[in-house]
Design a protein around this motif. Structure first.
Motif, PDB file in Angstrom:
ATOM      1  N   ARG B 107       0.860  -1.181   0.000  1.00  0.00           N
ATOM      2  CA  ARG B 107       0.000   0.000   0.000  1.00  0.00           C
ATOM      3  C   ARG B 107       0.893   1.226   0.000  1.00  0.00           C
ATOM      4  N   LEU B 108       0.643   2.112  -0.935  1.00  0.00           N
ATOM      5  CA  LEU B 108       1.428   3.336  -1.014  1.00  0.00           C
ATOM      6  C   LEU B 108       0.464   4.495  -0.897  1.00  0.00           C
ATOM      7  N   ARG B 109       0.762   5.415   0.020  1.00  0.00           N
ATOM      8  CA  ARG B 109      -0.104   6.587   0.135  1.00  0.00           C
ATOM      9  C   ARG B 109       0.639   7.795  -0.395  1.00  0.00           C
ATOM     10  N   GLY B 110       0.119   8.373  -1.480  1.00  0.00           N
ATOM     11  CA  GLY B 110       0.752   9.557  -2.047  1.00  0.00           C
ATOM     12  C   GLY B 110       1.485   9.239  -3.329  1.00  0.00           C
ATOM     13  N   ARG B 111       2.077  10.303  -3.865  1.00  0.00           N
ATOM     14  CA  ARG B 111       2.741  10.175  -5.153  1.00  0.00           C
ATOM     15  C   ARG B 111       4.103   9.516  -5.006  1.00  0.00           C
ATOM     16  N   VAL B 112       4.358   8.535  -5.820  1.00  0.00           N
ATOM     17  CA  VAL B 112       5.618   7.807  -5.754  1.00  0.00           C
ATOM     18  C   VAL B 112       6.486   8.201  -6.937  1.00  0.00           C
ATOM     19  N   ALA B 113       7.747   8.441  -6.675  1.00  0.00           N
ATOM     20  CA  ALA B 113       8.652   8.698  -7.790  1.00  0.00           C
ATOM     21  C   ALA B 113       9.937   7.968  -7.521  1.00  0.00           C
ATOM     22  N   SER B 114      10.556   7.488  -8.580  1.00  0.00           N
ATOM     23  CA  SER B 114      11.831   6.832  -8.343  1.00  0.00           C
ATOM     24  C   SER B 114      12.943   7.612  -9.002  1.00  0.00           C
ATOM     25  N   LEU B 115      14.031   7.675  -8.308  1.00  0.00           N
ATOM     26  CA  LEU B 115      15.228   8.307  -8.814  1.00  0.00           C
ATOM     27  C   LEU B 115      16.124   7.155  -9.205  1.00  0.00           C
ATOM     28  N   LEU B 116      15.812   6.569 -10.370  1.00  0.00           N
ATOM     29  CA  LEU B 116      16.579   5.401 -10.758  1.00  0.00           C
ATOM     30  C   LEU B 116      17.838   5.888 -11.454  1.00  0.00           C
TER      31      LEU B 116
END
Lengths: 277, 437
Positions: B107-116
Motif C-alpha cells: 500500500r502506497l499513500r501519495g505520489r511515488v517517484a523513483s530516482l533510478l
C-alpha cells in the motif's frame, strides 16, 4: 491523498484507466519521435516528400507506361498510384517503427512504469504525422494535373481513421512478437515488401475483380489494405469509381479482428516485457 | 505511507536461455516444435526426457523476494542494504510498478517517484529544455508542472547557458545535474532512490545529499538503496537488511550495517571454515574441495584488519581428489559493490600441479595490500584449467583496511576512498628546464 495498492493482477484491472492517466507521456513520446526524426535527417521534411515521389514515379512508369494497365475513370495514373501510396506508406512505416519501438526504448521500459502500449501507439502516431505531411504532395500532384476532387473528399478522414485502425492492430501484434522473439524482425521487411505487391498499390483493384470475379475479390479483400486503398481511391479520385462494398466489408472485419487480436496478445505479454527485454 | 505485506516475487529461470536475456528466437521455437514429434518417437521414454520440451528448456523457480513485510512512516528515510542479488532492486521495481509481485501486497499513500539510473529516457538529439519536459513526463510530472518549475530546474542544474543545446554536447556532469534537478523538483510524497549518488563529481554529490536532507525535512518519505554505508548511516533513520530475498533484520542503521558486515561467511575472525552452511558456494566439487581460508600477518597471527601497505599471508586448506597438472586456485579481492579489484591466481605464479591427492595447505604471500581504507571481501575458487569452477565461495572472508602512512608524507587516503580503491605507488619530480630543450 490517494492510496495505491500494488498486488498481483492490479495492472490488469486498471488497464484502461492507467492508459488515460498516462496520455501526456504518450503525447510527449510521440512528439519526441517526430522531432528527433526531423532533426536527425539532414533533409528533414524533404525526405518525407522525396521518398514517395520517387516511388510513384517508378510505379507510374512500370505499371502505367510499360505494362499499360488502365487507370480508373479519368484520373491520371500517378494520382491513382499516389492515392494508394499514401495509406500504404503509412501502414508500412507504422509496422516497421512500431516493431522496433519497444526494443529501442528498452531502458525506459525496464526502469519506469507506464502502460507499455503507449510506445508502439506513439510510433504509429508519429508515422501518421508523416502521412499527413505527404498530403502536401497529393495536393501538388492534383494542381499539376488540374485534377479537381469531388464531394467525396469530405469523407476521406473516415478512411484515414480506418487506415489508423488497420495499422494499430498488426502493429501491436508485431511489437509484442518482436520483444518475445528477437529474430522476428527479420521477417518484417519481407512482409512489408511482399505486402506492397499483394496490395493494389501500383494498379487498380478493379483489375482483379474484372479478371477473377467477385468471389476471388472477396478473398483478396482479406488483405485489409485492399479495403483501405479502395476507400482512399474512392474518396480522392471521385468520378465514376465504385467501391465493391462486400469486399470493403471483409476488410473491415479483418481490421477489427487484427485489432482485437493485437490488443489481446499485447496485453497478455506486456507484463513480462520488463523482465525479458 | 508505505506498507509492505508478505511481498514475494518469483522468476522462472530457464537454464538453457540463461546465457542471454529472457527473450527467445522464433526460429528456435519452430525448430523445437518441428523436431518434437521425432524426438518423442525415437527417444526411449526416460523419466527426465519423456517430454521433449523439458529437455530443451528446463526451468526452475527462483524467489527474488520471499515473504518480505515492513512499514514505513511518513517522513522516514529508510535505507535498504544487502549483498548483490539480495532482492533490493526487485523490491524497488515492485514499488515503482515496473513488475508485479507474485504474492503479497503493497500500500502506497501519495505520489511515488523513483530516482533510478540518472538520465533514463534522455534523448541525445534533443535540447536541455526539450529533455526537461520529456524527463519530467517520464517521471510523472504534467507539462504544466514542468513549465512552472522550469527556471528552478535550470538554476539548480547550473546549465542556464546551455538550455537550448542538444544534450549530446553536454559533459557527463551537466547531463547528470540536469537529470537530478528535474527529479528533485518532482516533490513526490515517496521517493525511491537507487544508487544515483554513486556518480557525479563530489561537489554535486554533496548538493544532492543536501537536497535529500531537505526533502526529508519537508516530511517526505524516502527509500534509499545503496552500497555506500557512509551515506546510509548519515541519511537514514532506519535501515533494512535483505538477504537472499528475505528480510534479515531492521533497526538503527549502525546496528544493521554491523550485522550486514557480519553476514558474509565469517567476517570477523580472520579465518573461515567451509561447510554445508557456507553461503554463496558454487561448483560440483569433483576434483577438489575447499575447507578453510584464513588471513595471517607475517608472524602467523590471524588478521582481521590490514594496514595499508602491509604484507599479508593467505592460507587455504584444499582437499584434492585427483593429482596432476592443470589446477587453478584463485583468490579475488572484492569490494562492497561486488566488484573484483585484484585477482591472485596460482598458475600465473607457476603453481598448477598437484603431486598427490589429499588435504593440503597452500600459502599465498601478498607482499603489500595497496587498497584504500574500507571493507573488502576475499573470494576463493579452485578449478581445472579450461573448465568451470569446481568449488568456489564468493565473498568468503571479510576484512578491513586501515589507513597507514605509506609514504613519508601526509597522504589522507580515506578522503579519496569513495572514488578510488586501489593505490599504486608513483614517483614525482620536477623536470629541470635545461633538459626540456
Amino acid at each position: 491523498m490517494d492510496e495505491l495498492i500494488l498486488e498481483h493482477g492490479r495492472a490488469e484491472r486498471h488497464y484502461w484507466r492507467d492508459l488515460w492517466r498516462y496520455r501526456e507521456l504518450f503525447y510527449i513520446l510521440a512528439w519526441r519521435d517526430i522531432s528527433v526524426r526531423y532533426k536527425q535527417t539532414v533533409m528533414g521534411v524533404a525526405w518525407a516528400i522525396i521518398q514517395p515521389l520517387l516511388t510513384i514515379f517508378v510505379m507510374t512508369i512500370v505499371f502505367g507506361t510499360v505494362a499499360k494497365l488502365p487507370s480508373e475513370g479519368n484520373a491520371p495514373y500517378s494520382i491513382l498510384v499516389f492515392a494508394a501510396m499514401l495509406p500504404w506508406q503509412f501502414f508500412s512505416t507504422s509496422l516497421a517503427s512500431a516493431s522496433q519501438s519497444l526494443v529501442g526504448n528498452a531502458n525506459l521500459i525496464s526502469k519506469v512504469y507506464f502502460p507499455r502500449m503507449i510506445i508502439p501507439a506513439g510510433a504509429v502516431i508519429s508515422s501518421f504525422i508523416d502521412f499527413l505531411v505527404s498530403f502536401v504532395i497529393l495536393i501538388a500532384l492534383m494542381v499539376w494535373f488540374r485534377f479537381w476532387p469531388t464531394w467525396r473528399l469530405v469523407l476521406l478522414p473516415l478512411f484515414m481513421a480506418f487506415a489508423l485502425f488497420a495499422a494499430i492492430g498488426p502493429g501491436l501484434l508485431i511489437t509484442a512478437l518482436n520483444v518475445k522473439y528477437r529474430d522476428f524482425r527479420y521477417v518484417i521487411p519481407f512482409l512489408i515488401q511482399f505486402g506492397l505487391y499483394a496490395s493494389p498499390v501500383g494498379f487498380s483493384s478493379s483489375l482483379i475483380r474484372e479478371r477473377f470475379g467477385d468471389s476471388v475479390f472477396a478473398i483478396y479483400s482479406l488483405n485489409p489494405m485492399v479495403g483501405v486503398i479502395d476507400g482512399f481511391r474512392w474518396a480522392i479520385l471521385g468520378g465514376e469509381i465504385s467501391i465493391y462494398w462486400p469486399g470493403f466489408l471483409v476488410s473491415c472485419v479483418i481490421v477489427a479482428l487484427f485489432l482485437a487480436c493485437g490488443l489481446w496478445y499485447f496485453r497478455k505479454t506486456e507484463k513480462s516485457f520488463a523482465d525479458i527485454i | 505511507m508505505i506498507s509492505v505485506e508478505n511481498l514475494s516475487k518469483k522468476y522462472a529461470v530457464r537454464h538453457q536461455a540463461s546465457r542471454r536475456g529472457g527473450y527467445r528466437r522464433l526460429s528456435e521455437e519452430l525448430w523445437n516444435a518441428a523436431k518434437a514429434p521425432f524426438t518423442a518417437l525415437f527417444k526411449q521414454p526416460t523419466p527426465s526426457a519423456n517430454d521433449a520440451r523439458a529437455v530443451s528448456s528446463h526451468s526452475e523457480d527462483f524467489w527474488a523476494l520471499d515473504d518480505v513485510s515492513f512499514d514505513v512512516q511518513r517522513g522516514e528515510v529508510v535505507g535498504i542494504i544487502g549483498r548483490n542479488g539480495a532482492g533490493k532492486s526487485t523490491l524497488l521495481k515492485i514499488l515503482s510498478q515496473i513488475t508485479e509481485p507474485t504474492k503479497g501486497r503493497v500500500r502506497l499513500r501519495g505520489r511515488v517517484a523513483s530516482l533510478l539510473e540518472v538520465g533514463t529516457g534522455f534523448h541525445p538529439e534533443l535540447t536541455g529544455r526539450e529533455n526537461t519536459f520529456l524527463y519530467g513526463a517520464i517521471l510523472g510530472m504534467s507539462k504544466e508542472e514542468v513549465r512552472r518549475k522550469f527556471d528552478e530546474i535550470v538554476a539548480f542544474a547550473e546549465i542556464d547557458k546551455f538550455v537550448d543545446t542538444p544534450v549530446k554536447r553536454y559533459s557527463s556532469g551537466m547531463y547528470m545535474r540536469l537529470a537530478f534537478s528535474v527529479a528533485a523538483q518532482l516533490e513526490p510524497d515517496i521517493l525511491l532512490v537507487d544508487e544515483v549518488l554513486a556518480v557525479g563529481d563530489s561537489a554535486f554529490q554533496k548538493k544532492c545529499l543536501g537536497k535529500m536532507k531537505s526533502v526529508t525535512g519537508e516530511g517526505r518519505t524516502v527509500l534509499f538503496v545503496s552500497h555506500n554505508m557512509a551515506a546510509i548511516e548519515s541519511l537514514c533513520s532506519r535501515c533494512l537488511l535483505l538477504d537472499r530475498g528475505s528480510k534479515d533484520c531492521e533497526g538503527r542503521p549502525d546496528d544493521v550495517i554491523r550485522r550486514y558486515m557480519g553476514l558474509s561467511n565469517a567476517a570477523c575472525s580472520g579465518a573461515v571454515d567451509f561447510g554445508p552452511e557456507t553461503r554463496e558456494r558454487f561448483g560440483p566439487r569433483e576434483f577438489a574441495v575447499l575447507h578453510r581460508l584464513g588471513m595471517n600477518d607475517g608472524a602467523g597471527n590471524p588478521l582481521r584488519t590490514v594496514r595499508m601497505g602491509e604484507s599479508v599471508e593467505v592460507r587455504l586448506d584444499v582437499e584434492f581428489k585427483q593429482s596432476g597438472p592443470g589446477f587453478e586456485i584463485g583468490i579475488a579481492v572484492v569490494n562492497m559493490h561486488g566488484v573484483s579489484l585484484h585477482y591472485f591466481v596460482s598458475p600465473w605464479e607457476g603453481l598448477h600441479e598437484v603431486s598427490s591427492p589429499g588435504l593440503k595447505t597452500i600459502e599465498v604471500q601478498i607482499p603489500a595490500i595497496y587498497l584504500f581504507p574500507g571493507s573488502y571481501f576475499l573470494s576463493v575458487w579452485v578449478k581445472r584449467q579450461g573448465s568451470g569452477y569446481d568449488d568456489a565461495v564468493h565473498e568468503a572472508l571479510g576484512f578491513d583496511v586501515e589507513e597507514a602512512a605509506l609514504t613519508a608524507y601526509p597522504n589522507y587516503f580515506a578522503r579519496y576512498s569513495h572514488n578510488s580503491q586501489v593505490y599504486s605507488p608513483s614517483h614525482w619530480r620536477f623536470v629541470e628546464q635545461s633538459r626540456l630543450c
